[in-house]
Design a protein around this motif. Sequence first.
Motif, PDB file in Angstrom:
ATOM      1  N   CYS A  57      -1.721 -10.870  -2.345  1.00  0.00           N
ATOM      2  CA  CYS A  57      -2.408 -12.271  -2.383  1.00  0.00           C
ATOM      3  C   CYS A  57      -1.544 -13.340  -1.923  1.00  0.00           C
ATOM      4  O   CYS A  57      -1.903 -14.421  -1.490  1.00  0.00           O
ATOM      5  CB  CYS A  57      -3.122 -12.366  -3.595  1.00  0.00           C
ATOM      6  SG  CYS A  57      -4.578 -11.449  -3.947  1.00  0.00           S
ATOM      7  N   THR A  58      -0.248 -13.085  -1.827  1.00  0.00           N
ATOM      8  CA  THR A  58       0.907 -14.307  -1.608  1.00  0.00           C
ATOM      9  C   THR A  58       0.443 -14.499   0.040  1.00  0.00           C
ATOM     10  O   THR A  58       0.964 -15.445   0.367  1.00  0.00           O
ATOM     11  CB  THR A  58       1.907 -13.844  -1.938  1.00  0.00           C
ATOM     12  OG1 THR A  58       2.461 -12.656  -1.268  1.00  0.00           O
ATOM     13  CG2 THR A  58       2.225 -13.496  -3.357  1.00  0.00           C
ATOM     14  N   TRP A 108       0.871  -1.148  -0.028  1.00  0.00           N
ATOM     15  CA  TRP A 108      -0.055   0.065   0.041  1.00  0.00           C
ATOM     16  C   TRP A 108       0.762   1.247   0.059  1.00  0.00           C
ATOM     17  O   TRP A 108       0.443   2.174  -0.698  1.00  0.00           O
ATOM     18  CB  TRP A 108      -1.060  -0.100   1.127  1.00  0.00           C
ATOM     19  CG  TRP A 108      -1.958   1.014   0.883  1.00  0.00           C
ATOM     20  CD1 TRP A 108      -2.049   2.146   1.636  1.00  0.00           C
ATOM     21  CD2 TRP A 108      -3.267   0.846   0.345  1.00  0.00           C
ATOM     22  NE1 TRP A 108      -3.325   3.135   1.328  1.00  0.00           N
ATOM     23  CE2 TRP A 108      -3.952   2.112   0.600  1.00  0.00           C
ATOM     24  CE3 TRP A 108      -3.998  -0.091  -0.338  1.00  0.00           C
ATOM     25  CZ2 TRP A 108      -5.287   2.257  -0.065  1.00  0.00           C
ATOM     26  CZ3 TRP A 108      -5.106  -0.045  -0.896  1.00  0.00           C
ATOM     27  CH2 TRP A 108      -5.711   1.421  -0.759  1.00  0.00           C
ATOM     28  N   VAL A 109       1.991   1.301   0.648  1.00  0.00           N
ATOM     29  CA  VAL A 109       2.953   2.201   0.729  1.00  0.00           C
ATOM     30  C   VAL A 109       3.464   2.476  -0.585  1.00  0.00           C
ATOM     31  O   VAL A 109       3.897   3.589  -1.136  1.00  0.00           O
ATOM     32  CB  VAL A 109       4.054   2.168   1.721  1.00  0.00           C
ATOM     33  CG1 VAL A 109       5.129   3.156   1.783  1.00  0.00           C
ATOM     34  CG2 VAL A 109       3.386   1.931   3.302  1.00  0.00           C
ATOM     35  N   CYS A 110       3.915   1.334  -1.318  1.00  0.00           N
ATOM     36  CA  CYS A 110       4.544   1.431  -2.541  1.00  0.00           C
ATOM     37  C   CYS A 110       3.648   2.093  -3.562  1.00  0.00           C
ATOM     38  O   CYS A 110       3.915   2.661  -4.445  1.00  0.00           O
ATOM     39  CB  CYS A 110       4.858  -0.033  -3.127  1.00  0.00           C
ATOM     40  SG  CYS A 110       6.211  -0.531  -2.145  1.00  0.00           S
ATOM     41  N   GLU A 140      -1.152  -1.136  -9.564  1.00  0.00           N
ATOM     42  CA  GLU A 140      -2.140  -1.886  -8.724  1.00  0.00           C
ATOM     43  C   GLU A 140      -2.024  -3.269  -8.942  1.00  0.00           C
ATOM     44  O   GLU A 140      -2.191  -4.011  -8.144  1.00  0.00           O
ATOM     45  CB  GLU A 140      -3.490  -1.239  -8.965  1.00  0.00           C
ATOM     46  CG  GLU A 140      -3.819   0.089  -8.599  1.00  0.00           C
ATOM     47  CD  GLU A 140      -5.181   0.655  -8.433  1.00  0.00           C
ATOM     48  OE1 GLU A 140      -5.813  -0.110  -8.821  1.00  0.00           O
ATOM     49  OE2 GLU A 140      -5.358   1.674  -7.820  1.00  0.00           O
ATOM     50  N   ASP A 141      -1.957  -3.632 -10.319  1.00  0.00           N
ATOM     51  CA  ASP A 141      -1.733  -5.360 -10.433  1.00  0.00           C
ATOM     52  C   ASP A 141      -0.625  -5.759  -9.732  1.00  0.00           C
ATOM     53  O   ASP A 141      -0.751  -6.738  -9.027  1.00  0.00           O
ATOM     54  CB  ASP A 141      -1.606  -5.433 -11.830  1.00  0.00           C
ATOM     55  CG  ASP A 141      -2.920  -5.225 -12.615  1.00  0.00           C
ATOM     56  OD1 ASP A 141      -3.876  -5.046 -12.204  1.00  0.00           O
ATOM     57  OD2 ASP A 141      -2.812  -4.903 -13.867  1.00  0.00           O
ATOM     58  N   GLU A 142       0.616  -5.032  -9.765  1.00  0.00           N
ATOM     59  CA  GLU A 142       1.651  -5.630  -9.087  1.00  0.00           C
ATOM     60  C   GLU A 142       1.482  -5.660  -7.499  1.00  0.00           C
ATOM     61  O   GLU A 142       1.734  -6.876  -6.789  1.00  0.00           O
ATOM     62  CB  GLU A 142       2.821  -4.890  -9.349  1.00  0.00           C
ATOM     63  CG  GLU A 142       3.599  -4.778 -10.870  1.00  0.00           C
ATOM     64  CD  GLU A 142       4.571  -4.014 -10.854  1.00  0.00           C
ATOM     65  OE1 GLU A 142       5.112  -4.038 -11.956  1.00  0.00           O
ATOM     66  OE2 GLU A 142       4.527  -2.735 -10.204  1.00  0.00           O
ATOM     67  N   ALA A 143       1.011  -4.822  -6.772  1.00  0.00           N
ATOM     68  CA  ALA A 143       0.764  -4.729  -5.522  1.00  0.00           C
ATOM     69  C   ALA A 143      -0.361  -5.677  -4.954  1.00  0.00           C
ATOM     70  O   ALA A 143      -0.088  -6.366  -4.163  1.00  0.00           O
ATOM     71  CB  ALA A 143       0.158  -3.236  -5.104  1.00  0.00           C
TER      72      ALA A 143
END
Length: 203
Positions: free
Chosen positions: A63-64, A45-47, A55-58
């Motif tokens: 989800c991991t 969220w900070v990133c 957003e896709d990367e975050a």
Amino acid sequence: MIRNILFDMGGVLLRFNPELFVSRLHLDEADGRILIREIFHSAEWVCLDRGSMTEDEAFASMCTRIPERLHAAAREVFDNWDKPRLAMDGATELVRDLSERGYGLYLLSNAGERHAQYWPDLPMARYFGDRLMVSYRYQLLKPDAAFYEKAFELFSLDRRECLFIDDNPCNIEAAWHVGLDGIVYHGDPPLLRQRLREKGVDI
């Protein structure tokens, strides 16, 4: 003399309540806590606020750590937390009153790229125009001193003529270190107006 009022966004102008966002899904309490922790209280969220992840990367990274059975719920929360964005009590009226009295209004916010989608639709946005210092655009975050210095440079502001309002005491303390006076907002509109008057603001 104070000529410009610099506003934080979440917790000052707009509500930011992860518990509310998650409650819409009617999950049990334990599952709700997982989503709040792994989405809104995450490094990802900070990133997003810094603009260093998409957003896709975050979401993929979040989800991991989220049980697979909650992935659909996590997707729902992540995609829709900003719908609707609600103003804090008294915020729109305060912004309007300050603008009518001739103060320059500026937004200084840690926020991700979705800000560009929801901010223009808010009634208060028209009082700010394009005077927006949003973290993801510059890869800078409060309370870094560089964030404030960038805002002064970006808008050609004299810090001695500015007053900053933020609900995070750490951000106000950091502002003091760069010569920017500020007020910690505690969610009390009448008290905020009083504190502004104590600083010499006509409100």
